[in-house]
Design a protein around this motif. Structure first.
Motif, PDB file in Angstrom:
ATOM      1  N   ASP A 114       0.788  -1.338   0.173  1.00 15.67           N
ATOM      2  CA  ASP A 114       0.064  -0.157   0.087  1.00 15.67           C
ATOM      3  C   ASP A 114       0.903   1.191   0.013  1.00 15.67           C
ATOM      4  OD1 ASP A 114      -1.729   2.307   0.736  1.00 15.67           O
ATOM      5  OD2 ASP A 114      -3.245   0.828   1.581  1.00 15.67           O
ATOM      6  N   PRO A 115       0.997   1.814  -1.169  1.00 16.87           N
ATOM      7  CA  PRO A 115       1.560   3.206  -1.231  1.00 16.87           C
ATOM      8  C   PRO A 115       1.396   4.302  -0.129  1.00 16.87           C
ATOM      9  CG  PRO A 115       1.295   2.302  -3.266  1.00 16.87           C
ATOM     10  CD  PRO A 115       0.448   1.516  -2.564  1.00 16.87           C
ATOM     11  N   GLU A 116       0.183   4.356   0.021  1.00 12.81           N
ATOM     12  CA  GLU A 116      -0.368   5.220   0.874  1.00 12.81           C
ATOM     13  C   GLU A 116       0.233   5.170   2.394  1.00 12.81           C
ATOM     14  OE1 GLU A 116      -4.481   7.312  -0.429  1.00 12.81           O
ATOM     15  OE2 GLU A 116      -4.593   5.634   0.524  1.00 12.81           O
ATOM     16  N   ALA A 117       0.165   3.797   2.709  1.00 14.87           N
ATOM     17  CA  ALA A 117       0.709   3.515   4.132  1.00 14.87           C
ATOM     18  C   ALA A 117       2.083   3.678   4.179  1.00 14.87           C
ATOM     19  CB  ALA A 117       0.473   2.146   4.642  1.00 14.87           C
ATOM     20  N   GLY A 118       2.862   3.172   2.977  1.00 20.62           N
ATOM     21  CA  GLY A 118       4.323   3.587   2.921  1.00 20.62           C
ATOM     22  C   GLY A 118       4.755   5.208   3.195  1.00 20.62           C
ATOM     23  N   ALA A 119       3.956   5.991   2.435  1.00 20.56           N
ATOM     24  CA  ALA A 119       4.211   7.612   2.623  1.00 20.56           C
ATOM     25  C   ALA A 119       3.818   8.010   3.915  1.00 20.56           C
ATOM     26  CB  ALA A 119       3.223   8.202   1.605  1.00 20.56           C
ATOM     27  N   ALA A 120       3.291   7.167   4.833  1.00 18.78           N
ATOM     28  CA  ALA A 120       3.118   7.925   6.007  1.00 18.78           C
ATOM     29  C   ALA A 120       4.285   7.735   7.198  1.00 18.78           C
ATOM     30  CB  ALA A 120       2.015   7.144   6.777  1.00 18.78           C
ATOM     31  N   PHE A 121       5.366   7.192   6.750  1.00 16.58           N
ATOM     32  CA  PHE A 121       6.528   7.032   7.397  1.00 16.58           C
ATOM     33  C   PHE A 121       7.305   8.300   6.805  1.00 16.58           C
ATOM     34  CE2 PHE A 121       5.136   2.476   7.514  1.00 16.58           C
ATOM     35  CZ  PHE A 121       5.672   2.107   8.720  1.00 16.58           C
ATOM     36  N   GLU A 122       8.331   8.447   7.680  1.00 21.11           N
ATOM     37  CA  GLU A 122       9.195   9.557   7.593  1.00 21.11           C
ATOM     38  C   GLU A 122      10.471   9.292   6.456  1.00 21.11           C
ATOM     39  OE1 GLU A 122      10.109  10.731  11.566  1.00 21.11           O
ATOM     40  OE2 GLU A 122       8.466  12.220  11.276  1.00 21.11           O
ATOM     41  N   GLY A 123      10.204   8.755   5.410  1.00 22.69           N
ATOM     42  CA  GLY A 123      11.431   8.618   4.487  1.00 22.69           C
ATOM     43  C   GLY A 123      11.440   7.167   4.387  1.00 22.69           C
ATOM     44  N   GLY A 124      12.209   6.939   3.226  1.00 19.33           N
ATOM     45  CA  GLY A 124      12.593   5.541   2.622  1.00 19.33           C
ATOM     46  C   GLY A 124      13.556   4.918   3.750  1.00 19.33           C
ATOM     47  N   GLN A 125      14.636   5.615   4.320  1.00 14.80           N
ATOM     48  CA  GLN A 125      15.368   5.001   5.469  1.00 14.80           C
ATOM     49  C   GLN A 125      14.535   4.507   6.435  1.00 14.80           C
ATOM     50  OE1 GLN A 125      18.573   7.861   6.355  1.00 14.80           O
ATOM     51  NE2 GLN A 125      19.690   7.658   4.552  1.00 14.80           N
ATOM     52  N   GLN A 126      13.731   5.435   7.013  1.00 18.56           N
ATOM     53  CA  GLN A 126      13.071   4.864   8.199  1.00 18.56           C
ATOM     54  C   GLN A 126      12.013   3.267   7.618  1.00 18.56           C
ATOM     55  OE1 GLN A 126       9.114   6.782   9.727  1.00 18.56           O
ATOM     56  NE2 GLN A 126      10.690   7.469  11.271  1.00 18.56           N
ATOM     57  N   LEU A 127      11.548   3.429   6.394  1.00 15.99           N
ATOM     58  CA  LEU A 127      10.806   2.332   6.073  1.00 15.99           C
ATOM     59  C   LEU A 127      11.751   1.061   5.830  1.00 15.99           C
ATOM     60  CD1 LEU A 127       8.601   3.921   3.081  1.00 15.99           C
ATOM     61  CD2 LEU A 127       7.994   2.677   5.128  1.00 15.99           C
ATOM     62  N   ALA A 128      13.303   1.390   5.422  1.00 15.04           N
ATOM     63  CA  ALA A 128      14.111   0.221   5.323  1.00 15.04           C
ATOM     64  C   ALA A 128      14.477  -0.186   6.737  1.00 15.04           C
ATOM     65  CB  ALA A 128      15.402   0.902   4.436  1.00 15.04           C
ATOM     66  N   ARG A 129      14.432   0.540   7.844  1.00 16.15           N
ATOM     67  CA  ARG A 129      14.709  -0.015   9.149  1.00 16.15           C
ATOM     68  C   ARG A 129      13.687  -1.052   9.394  1.00 16.15           C
ATOM     69  NH1 ARG A 129      16.649   5.160  10.081  1.00 16.15           N
ATOM     70  NH2 ARG A 129      14.519   5.786  11.158  1.00 16.15           N
ATOM     71  N   VAL A 130      12.451  -0.493   9.151  1.00 17.64           N
ATOM     72  CA  VAL A 130      11.029  -1.327   9.758  1.00 17.64           C
ATOM     73  C   VAL A 130      11.282  -2.651   9.063  1.00 17.64           C
ATOM     74  CG1 VAL A 130       8.655  -1.121   9.776  1.00 17.64           C
ATOM     75  CG2 VAL A 130       9.908   0.916  10.392  1.00 17.64           C
ATOM     76  N   LEU A 131      11.384  -2.428   7.687  1.00 19.53           N
ATOM     77  CA  LEU A 131      11.422  -3.765   6.896  1.00 19.53           C
ATOM     78  C   LEU A 131      12.480  -4.769   7.553  1.00 19.53           C
ATOM     79  CD1 LEU A 131      10.623  -2.791   3.219  1.00 19.53           C
ATOM     80  CD2 LEU A 131       9.305  -4.043   4.517  1.00 19.53           C
ATOM     81  N   GLY A 132      13.855  -4.183   7.692  1.00 14.82           N
ATOM     82  CA  GLY A 132      14.759  -4.808   8.086  1.00 14.82           C
ATOM     83  C   GLY A 132      14.508  -5.819   9.384  1.00 14.82           C
ATOM     84  N   TYR A 133      13.416  -5.148  10.211  1.00 11.91           N
ATOM     85  CA  TYR A 133      13.168  -5.970  11.478  1.00 11.91           C
ATOM     86  C   TYR A 133      12.159  -7.105  11.121  1.00 11.91           C
ATOM     87  CZ  TYR A 133      15.721  -3.507  15.118  1.00 11.91           C
ATOM     88  OH  TYR A 133      16.771  -2.830  15.710  1.00 11.91           O
ATOM     89  N   LEU A 134      11.158  -6.578  10.254  1.00 10.58           N
ATOM     90  CA  LEU A 134      10.115  -7.535   9.946  1.00 10.58           C
ATOM     91  C   LEU A 134      10.820  -8.812   9.221  1.00 10.58           C
ATOM     92  CD1 LEU A 134       7.542  -4.720   8.613  1.00 10.58           C
ATOM     93  CD2 LEU A 134       7.001  -6.264  10.510  1.00 10.58           C
ATOM     94  N   VAL A 135      11.599  -8.474   8.359  1.00 14.87           N
ATOM     95  CA  VAL A 135      12.031  -9.394   7.595  1.00 14.87           C
ATOM     96  C   VAL A 135      12.828 -10.595   8.431  1.00 14.87           C
ATOM     97  CG1 VAL A 135      12.068  -8.523   5.296  1.00 14.87           C
ATOM     98  CG2 VAL A 135      14.256  -8.728   6.758  1.00 14.87           C
ATOM     99  N   GLN A 136      13.231 -10.016   9.541  1.00 20.77           N
ATOM    100  CA  GLN A 136      14.033 -11.085  10.505  1.00 20.77           C
ATOM    101  C   GLN A 136      13.199 -11.658  11.600  1.00 20.77           C
ATOM    102  OE1 GLN A 136      17.850  -9.524  11.670  1.00 20.77           O
ATOM    103  NE2 GLN A 136      17.240  -7.783  10.574  1.00 20.77           N
ATOM    104  N   ARG A 137      11.859 -11.697  11.536  1.00 21.78           N
ATOM    105  CA  ARG A 137      11.067 -12.166  12.677  1.00 21.78           C
ATOM    106  C   ARG A 137      11.259 -13.544  12.848  1.00 21.78           C
ATOM    107  NH1 ARG A 137       4.972 -11.393  12.167  1.00 21.78           N
ATOM    108  NH2 ARG A 137       5.122 -13.065  13.740  1.00 21.78           N
ATOM    109  N   SER A 138      11.661 -14.484  11.864  1.00 18.86           N
ATOM    110  CA  SER A 138      11.881 -16.035  12.031  1.00 18.86           C
ATOM    111  C   SER A 138      13.188 -16.156  13.206  1.00 18.86           C
ATOM    112  CB  SER A 138      11.849 -16.547  10.812  1.00 18.86           C
ATOM    113  OG  SER A 138      12.948 -16.100  10.004  1.00 18.86           O
ATOM    114  N   ILE A 139      13.862 -15.167  13.264  1.00 21.36           N
ATOM    115  CA  ILE A 139      14.953 -15.245  14.147  1.00 21.36           C
ATOM    116  C   ILE A 139      14.940 -14.347  15.570  1.00 21.36           C
ATOM    117  CG2 ILE A 139      16.368 -15.960  12.087  1.00 21.36           C
ATOM    118  CD1 ILE A 139      17.630 -13.293  12.263  1.00 21.36           C
ATOM    119  N   GLY A 140      15.931 -14.483  16.394  1.00 23.11           N
ATOM    120  CA  GLY A 140      15.737 -13.686  17.505  1.00 23.11           C
ATOM    121  C   GLY A 140      14.511 -13.187  18.018  1.00 23.11           C
ATOM    122  N   TYR A 141      14.073 -12.071  18.256  1.00 24.61           N
ATOM    123  CA  TYR A 141      13.093 -11.729  18.970  1.00 24.61           C
ATOM    124  C   TYR A 141      11.798 -12.309  18.584  1.00 24.61           C
ATOM    125  CZ  TYR A 141      11.555  -8.583  15.209  1.00 24.61           C
ATOM    126  OH  TYR A 141      11.328  -7.721  14.296  1.00 24.61           O
TER     127      TYR A 141
END
Length: 211
Positions: free
Chosen positions: A62-89
């Motif tokens: 959803d591009p509208e949801a992505g646009a609610a974040f404060e920039g691409g770097q913030q989105l990348a950090r969130v995605l970085g945690y989401l793709v790692q949900r099968s490990i760690g926390y």
């Protein structure tokens, strides 16, 4: 004042949440988000669709949801945690049910008290989030909920897995919820900046419309 519109009266009981049940209440974009969250939960071997699955699918679909974040770097950090949900926390999530810490504030969650939400394919927090998204849409006179409605709700629940991921990535969930729930004009500048900073990777190929 907008006239209230119908919202689903029954909680989401079934693992697949049939398309016939949800489609009248979701925009096509949000239907794609729900489909993607279900697909991700199945692929990860998770027992239930939770708010982190919904957040992941919102960002990717959803591009509208992505646009609610404060920039691409913030989105990348969130995605970085989401793709790692099968490990760690994320490992402890496989052994627990995502309860909603916002039940005191969400009418949908209070309405579901006493029902066997654990037996459904949705976590209690995800169930409450979808039902509250329906209510947000109805309150402004819309017949269908949007991705921004769902994003605002999952970020507003401080004990949701989505909010935990956001905090780990350095995102203020309350501020994100406020931006997602703001009028379109108030989000324009932030959305333009987010798109300019970087793109969000799209996954899973062409989204299916079957839930």
């Amino acid at each position: 004042m907008h006239r209230p519109v119908p919202i689903p009266q029954q909680p989401l009981r079934q693992a697949a949440a049939p398309r016939a049940e949800l489609a009248p209440f979701l925009t096509p974009s949000l239907m794609t988000v729900v489909t993607g969250a279900r697909r991700r939960a199945l692929r990860d071997g998770d027992r239930q669709i939770d708010t982190a699955h919904l957040l992941h699918s919102l960002i990717e679909s959803d591009p509208e949801a992505g646009a609610a974040f404060e920039g691409g770097q913030q989105l990348a950090r969130v995605l970085g945690y989401l793709v790692q949900r099968s490990i760690g926390y994320g490992l402890r999530w496989q052994r627990s049910v995502e309860e909603s810490g916002a039940g005191r504030r969400l009418p949908a969650m209070r309405g579901a008290e006493g029902q066997d939400v654990r037996a459904s394919g949705w976590s209690p927090a995800a169930t409450a989030a979808l039902e509250e998204a329906f209510r947000r849409a109805a309150e402004r006179g819309d017949t269908q909920a949007r991705g921004l409605d769902l994003l605002a709700v999952v970020a507003a629940d401080p004990e949701s897995r989505a909010a935990e991921v956001l905090r780990r990535a350095g995102v203020d969930p309350a501020a994100l919820s406020a931006r997602a729930g703001a009028p379109a004009g108030a989000r324009a500048d932030a959305g333009t900046a987010a798109l300019a900073e970087g793109s969000v990777p799209w996954r899973d190929g062409e989204p299916s419309q079957q839930v």
